[in-house]
Scaffold this active site. Structure first.
Site, PDB file in Angstrom:
ATOM      1  N   THR A 165     -10.341   6.266  15.058  1.00  0.00           N
ATOM      2  CA  THR A 165     -10.825   6.760  16.350  1.00  0.00           C
ATOM      3  C   THR A 165     -10.448   5.713  17.397  1.00  0.00           C
ATOM      4  OG1 THR A 165     -12.977   5.762  15.957  1.00  0.00           O
ATOM      5  CG2 THR A 165     -12.743   8.085  15.350  1.00  0.00           C
ATOM      6  N   GLU A 167     -12.071   3.393  18.757  1.00  0.00           N
ATOM      7  CA  GLU A 167     -12.615   2.052  18.572  1.00  0.00           C
ATOM      8  C   GLU A 167     -11.818   1.327  17.487  1.00  0.00           C
ATOM      9  OE1 GLU A 167     -17.036   0.258  17.706  1.00  0.00           O
ATOM     10  OE2 GLU A 167     -16.750   2.416  17.889  1.00  0.00           O
ATOM     11  N   LEU A 168     -11.240   0.185  17.803  1.00  0.00           N
ATOM     12  CA  LEU A 168     -10.359  -0.510  16.858  1.00  0.00           C
ATOM     13  C   LEU A 168     -11.115  -0.897  15.580  1.00  0.00           C
ATOM     14  CD1 LEU A 168      -7.484  -1.721  16.505  1.00  0.00           C
ATOM     15  CD2 LEU A 168      -8.448  -3.868  17.330  1.00  0.00           C
ATOM     16  N   ASP A 169     -10.605  -0.445  14.445  1.00  0.00           N
ATOM     17  CA  ASP A 169     -11.242  -0.697  13.141  1.00  0.00           C
ATOM     18  C   ASP A 169     -12.685  -0.202  13.117  1.00  0.00           C
ATOM     19  OD1 ASP A 169      -8.891  -1.895  12.198  1.00  0.00           O
ATOM     20  OD2 ASP A 169      -9.536  -3.882  12.877  1.00  0.00           O
ATOM     21  N   ASN A 227       0.837  -1.216   0.000  1.00  0.00           N
ATOM     22  CA  ASN A 227       0.000   0.000   0.000  1.00  0.00           C
ATOM     23  C   ASN A 227       0.864   1.254   0.000  1.00  0.00           C
ATOM     24  OD1 ASN A 227      -3.059  -0.431   0.155  1.00  0.00           O
ATOM     25  ND2 ASN A 227      -2.262  -2.000   1.549  1.00  0.00           N
ATOM     26  N   SER A 285     -11.653  -1.387   3.285  1.00  0.00           N
ATOM     27  CA  SER A 285     -12.251  -0.126   3.730  1.00  0.00           C
ATOM     28  C   SER A 285     -11.155   0.846   4.158  1.00  0.00           C
ATOM     29  CB  SER A 285     -13.149  -0.357   4.950  1.00  0.00           C
ATOM     30  OG  SER A 285     -14.089  -1.381   4.730  1.00  0.00           O
ATOM     31  N   ARG A 340       0.034  -2.401  15.060  1.00  0.00           N
ATOM     32  CA  ARG A 340       0.022  -2.077  16.492  1.00  0.00           C
ATOM     33  C   ARG A 340      -1.266  -1.342  16.837  1.00  0.00           C
ATOM     34  NH1 ARG A 340       4.312  -2.095  19.814  1.00  0.00           N
ATOM     35  NH2 ARG A 340       3.363  -0.406  20.984  1.00  0.00           N
ATOM     36  N   ILE A 341      -1.724  -1.597  18.053  1.00  0.00           N
ATOM     37  CA  ILE A 341      -2.866  -0.848  18.569  1.00  0.00           C
ATOM     38  C   ILE A 341      -2.319   0.455  19.145  1.00  0.00           C
ATOM     39  CG2 ILE A 341      -4.646  -0.827  20.352  1.00  0.00           C
ATOM     40  CD1 ILE A 341      -4.913  -3.865  19.839  1.00  0.00           C
ATOM     41  N   HIS A 375      -8.215  -1.204   5.985  1.00  0.00           N
ATOM     42  CA  HIS A 375      -8.501  -2.481   6.636  1.00  0.00           C
ATOM     43  C   HIS A 375      -9.058  -3.450   5.598  1.00  0.00           C
ATOM     44  CE1 HIS A 375      -9.526  -5.204   9.884  1.00  0.00           C
ATOM     45  NE2 HIS A 375     -10.671  -5.412   9.262  1.00  0.00           N
ATOM     46  N   ASN A 416      -6.712   4.728   8.227  1.00  0.00           N
ATOM     47  CA  ASN A 416      -6.295   3.325   8.203  1.00  0.00           C
ATOM     48  C   ASN A 416      -6.961   2.633   7.028  1.00  0.00           C
ATOM     49  OD1 ASN A 416      -5.164   0.851   9.165  1.00  0.00           O
ATOM     50  ND2 ASN A 416      -7.148   0.310  10.047  1.00  0.00           N
ATOM     51  N   GLU A 426      -7.085  -2.554  -2.790  1.00  0.00           N
ATOM     52  CA  GLU A 426      -6.563  -1.622  -1.782  1.00  0.00           C
ATOM     53  C   GLU A 426      -5.651  -0.588  -2.433  1.00  0.00           C
ATOM     54  OE1 GLU A 426      -4.924  -3.248   1.835  1.00  0.00           O
ATOM     55  OE2 GLU A 426      -6.170  -5.033   1.683  1.00  0.00           O
TER      56      GLU A 426
HETATM   57  C1  GRF Z   1      -3.262  -4.785   3.950  1.00  0.00           C
HETATM   58  O1  GRF Z   1      -4.123  -5.852   3.669  1.00  0.00           O
HETATM   59  C2  GRF Z   1      -3.968  -3.764   4.792  1.00  0.00           C
HETATM   60  O2  GRF Z   1      -5.335  -3.643   4.513  1.00  0.00           O
HETATM   61  C3  GRF Z   1      -3.784  -4.301   6.174  1.00  0.00           C
HETATM   62  O3  GRF Z   1      -2.485  -4.839   6.180  1.00  0.00           O
HETATM   63  C4  GRF Z   1      -2.111  -5.201   4.844  1.00  0.00           C
HETATM   64  C5  GRF Z   1      -0.846  -4.457   4.545  1.00  0.00           C
HETATM   65  O4  GRF Z   1      -0.286  -4.876   3.317  1.00  0.00           O
HETATM   66  N1  GRF Z   1      -4.018  -3.278   7.170  1.00  0.00           N
HETATM   67  P1  GRF Z   1       0.958  -4.069   2.715  1.00  0.00           P
HETATM   68  O5  GRF Z   1       2.034  -4.056   3.788  1.00  0.00           O
HETATM   69  O6  GRF Z   1       0.491  -2.701   2.360  1.00  0.00           O
HETATM   70  O7  GRF Z   1       1.383  -4.862   1.522  1.00  0.00           O
END
Ligand code: GRF
Length: 211
Positions: A140, A142-144, A14, A135, A90-91, A108, A106, A173
């Site tokens: 915030t 609340e996690l995810d 990403n 998504s 990490r949280i 997810h 974030n 993504e």
């Molecule tokens: C992705 O699936 C993202 O949605 C999640 O962790 C993964 C990260 O992949 N939070 P990368 O490191 O970007 O390849």
């Protein structure tokens, strides 16, 4: 130019999609990539692109709060305007999340609010979902669970396993995250009173990214 800081723990695909978007005319630049893992391949991607990197090993800190304070110091020193979690495993503590309210995103790998947390692809398959996806949301406490901005869907195929499904979601993504960051960089997107505003309108549901 919007200053971005990206946090990664792993492969950084990403991050790569975001770097590519910045090179393709997005009005934003990645000023720093931070990882809690020294061997995260995302760091290598950043170095190859000449982007500054920092490693903050969790083992060096005796509490979540002290780690997060170190993280916050680095991010603020880089004058980040938007902080992007991109596979950062990490949280984050309340102090950190509140400090970046409205400027922390974030991505997810599920169609939230379905499947918060880990192993989303396997869980989607086990639940017999016909569609799955990813998504992007404001972070915030609340996690995810923060306000959703946009989603990208994929159809689940009969012969999918968690790996094939994950690979197709990941491709989406790479379109989704840069799209949302572009909106932010153009001043079209913000968080107000826990509501997502896009183009001066409150979103009642996340934008669905076209194929
Ligand atoms: C992705 O699936 C993202 O949605 C999640 O962790 C993964 C990260 O992949 N939070 P990368 O490191 O970007 O390849």
């Amino acid at each position: 130019m919007l200053n971005l800081v990206v946090l990664v723990s792993g492969s950084g695909s990403n991050l790569q999609a975001l770097m590519d978007a910045c090179n393709q005319g997005m009005n934003a630049r990645i000023v720093l990539v931070i990882s809690d893992k020294g061997d995260a391949y995302g760091l290598e991607r950043a170095r190859q692109a000449g982007i500054a990197t920092e490693v903050i090993p969790a083992a060096d800190y005796d509490s979540r709060e002290s780690f997060d304070q170190a993280l916050q110091q680095r991010i603020d020193a880089a004058q980040a305007e938007l902080v992007l979690l991109a596979g950062f495993m990490r949280i984050l503590s309340a102090g950190f999340v509140n400090h970046y309210a409205g400027r922390l995103l974030n991505i997810h790998p599920s169609l939230l609010p379905k499947f918060r947390g880990l192993h989303t692809h396997q869980r989607a398959l086990e639940a017999g979902e016909m569609e799955h996806g990813a998504s992007v949301h404001f972070v915030t406490l609340e996690l995810d669970g923060g306000p959703l901005i946009a989603q990208a869907k994929v159809a689940v195929q009969k012969d999918d396993d968690a790996d094939t499904l994950a690979a197709r979601v990941l491709q989406r993504e790479h379109q989704l995250y840069p799209t949302v960051v572009r909106w932010f960089s153009e001043g079209r997107l913000c968080l107000r009173d826990e509501q997502v505003i896009l183009d001066s309108k409150t979103l009642s549901e996340p934008v669905q990214l076209a194929e």
